[in-house]
Design an enzyme around this catalytic site. Sequence first.
Site, PDB file in Angstrom:
ATOM      1  N   SER A 301       0.831  -1.194   0.121  1.00 40.21           N
ATOM      2  CA  SER A 301       0.011   0.061  -0.123  1.00 40.21           C
ATOM      3  C   SER A 301       0.787   1.147  -0.011  1.00 40.21           C
ATOM      4  O   SER A 301       1.533   1.696  -0.991  1.00 40.21           O
ATOM      5  CB  SER A 301      -0.959  -0.021   1.266  1.00 40.21           C
ATOM      6  OG  SER A 301      -1.909   1.024   1.155  1.00 40.21           O
ATOM      7  N   ASP A 312       9.977   5.291 -10.223  1.00 42.31           N
ATOM      8  CA  ASP A 312       9.670   5.788 -11.348  1.00 42.31           C
ATOM      9  C   ASP A 312      10.288   7.082 -11.677  1.00 42.31           C
ATOM     10  O   ASP A 312      10.274   7.542 -12.966  1.00 42.31           O
ATOM     11  CB  ASP A 312       8.096   5.749 -11.462  1.00 42.31           C
ATOM     12  CG  ASP A 312       7.585   4.635 -11.448  1.00 42.31           C
ATOM     13  OD1 ASP A 312       8.092   3.792 -11.674  1.00 42.31           O
ATOM     14  OD2 ASP A 312       6.298   4.506 -11.849  1.00 42.31           O
ATOM     15  N   LYS A 326      -0.690  -4.087  -3.228  1.00 39.72           N
ATOM     16  CA  LYS A 326      -1.883  -3.713  -3.065  1.00 39.72           C
ATOM     17  C   LYS A 326      -1.841  -2.109  -3.617  1.00 39.72           C
ATOM     18  O   LYS A 326      -1.342  -1.185  -3.157  1.00 39.72           O
ATOM     19  CB  LYS A 326      -1.852  -3.570  -1.380  1.00 39.72           C
ATOM     20  CG  LYS A 326      -3.324  -3.051  -1.067  1.00 39.72           C
ATOM     21  CD  LYS A 326      -3.638  -2.944   0.396  1.00 39.72           C
ATOM     22  CE  LYS A 326      -4.754  -2.115   0.723  1.00 39.72           C
ATOM     23  NZ  LYS A 326      -5.099  -0.854   0.377  1.00 39.72           N
TER      24      LYS A 326
END
Length: 547
Positions: A301, A312, A326
Amino acid sequence: MKQNKNNRYMPLLMAVCVMAGILIGTFFTSRFSGNRLNIINNGSNRLNNLLHIINDQYVDKVNIDSLVEKAMPQILAELDPHSVYISAKEVQMATEDLKGSFFGVGIEFVIRNDTLHVQRVIENGPAEKAGVIAGDKIVSINDKPFVGKAANNGEAIRRLKGQKDTKVKIGVVRYGEKKPKYFTITRGEIPMKSITAAYMIDNETGYIKVKNFGEHTYDEMTIALAKLTNEGMSNIILDLRDNTGGLLKSAVLMAQEFLPANQLVVYTEGRRSPRQDYKSDGRGAFQKMPLVVLINESSASASEILAGAIQDNDRGTIIGRRSFGKGLVQEQIPFNDGSMIRLTIARYYTPSGRCIQKPYSIGDGAGYEQDLINRYEHGEFFSQDSIKHVGKPYKTRIGRYVYGGGGITPDIFVPEDTLGITSYYKEAAMRGLILQFAFTYTDDNRLKLNNFKEMMELSDYLRRQNLVERFASYASSHGLQRRNLMIRKSHNLLDRYINSRIIYNILNEQAWTQYINQDDPVIRKALDVFKKGEAFPGKPATKKNLN
């Protein structure tokens, strides 16, 4: 004339008879047919109608509230694995981790031999102020005995927690004393720290362990970063292993400390939730410091949001094993009775556009929970080649390939360390014998052990106590057959586990973390990355460069 007059009233009489027939028919249909026509004609109200029928006509008396309480989790389970119902009794406990505090007496305890043992006393907490010390055995609460079958974790929490400024009286038996001592404790606010360790691993590298993402996690992190900066930090290890998540906003704020201005941290989007972008504000004080983030299969999460933002945006290096996966966003919706649901309203996407939610089958909660075991059996914890990526690849800002559909795959994979694991060690750990021995040893030697204030000093002392041999005798007396060859093979693991728990009992969680990090292969890999100057990812090699 008279006949014409009678004919004139005939239609009215017929209408009255028809209406009476309809009313009588409706009554008997409702009474004896279980409202079937009403249910058929109003499908959206079938649940309400069903409950009314059960309450009205079921053969025995039914507790409708209890029936609803049991049905709601089943209904939500048909949506996705993370939409859940939380009863009024469970709401407080479910929200304490996120709020970062609760009201209680301020002790950590364990139940041993049907007795509550105080394992640690929270510094400056209500229990410490009242005079309770680690090692005390609580034998009564509010003048009622608390031993035997009554002494269980749930009941202890129920009796010791309470509203702020309320009082609770406990009776304790202290080591070396026969008569109980009695303390009246005024309950207070007990902080629950999200940052459980922050220290310098070497002269240049600061280490921060994040346990979860609560309301105060960002504030705790900024304090930790300031402290480590004053101690000479020039590299950062952010440890998110075993961090199951928490609040989205905390993960976003923490990511902003490391990202340049106007970089996407995460975005959320759902059927009724328009896309919402969360971007960095450029005010972070650590935008250029080398950064490594540690993850494993229990990082989920909000942990994955933070790790995904760093990966990224090519801001740091992710090390460890593939995270949980998740990628669903829940909203808390309360009910008047104090219960609530956490309903999935959106998915979150990392800056490259990937959703890292792992696949699931609707209604198959057991299969979803089995996923980590399947990964283990498939060999993923031990070999990077065993990782199965689902879905198309995405690209980071500089063109590195990353994958969604099943967690964050680390930039550098470090397998689970299995050196020294034997069936003897597994059974000792799974049966709780190592924890029991460590606590018993701590309790029996607390006066001596309390003289140690530093982890290294206590660690050196414990290494000279031949604790593995003592444990083998203890385990044998508790039903675990002695296996000398296996004990020798697992000696280092047993010694590490036993010592770490004693250090935790006597000192604190940071000291425990420092101890186990000393020979952690993931930590060693992170330090190696800093040494080589490779914390900032490089551009992938192009075909032209390869030729």
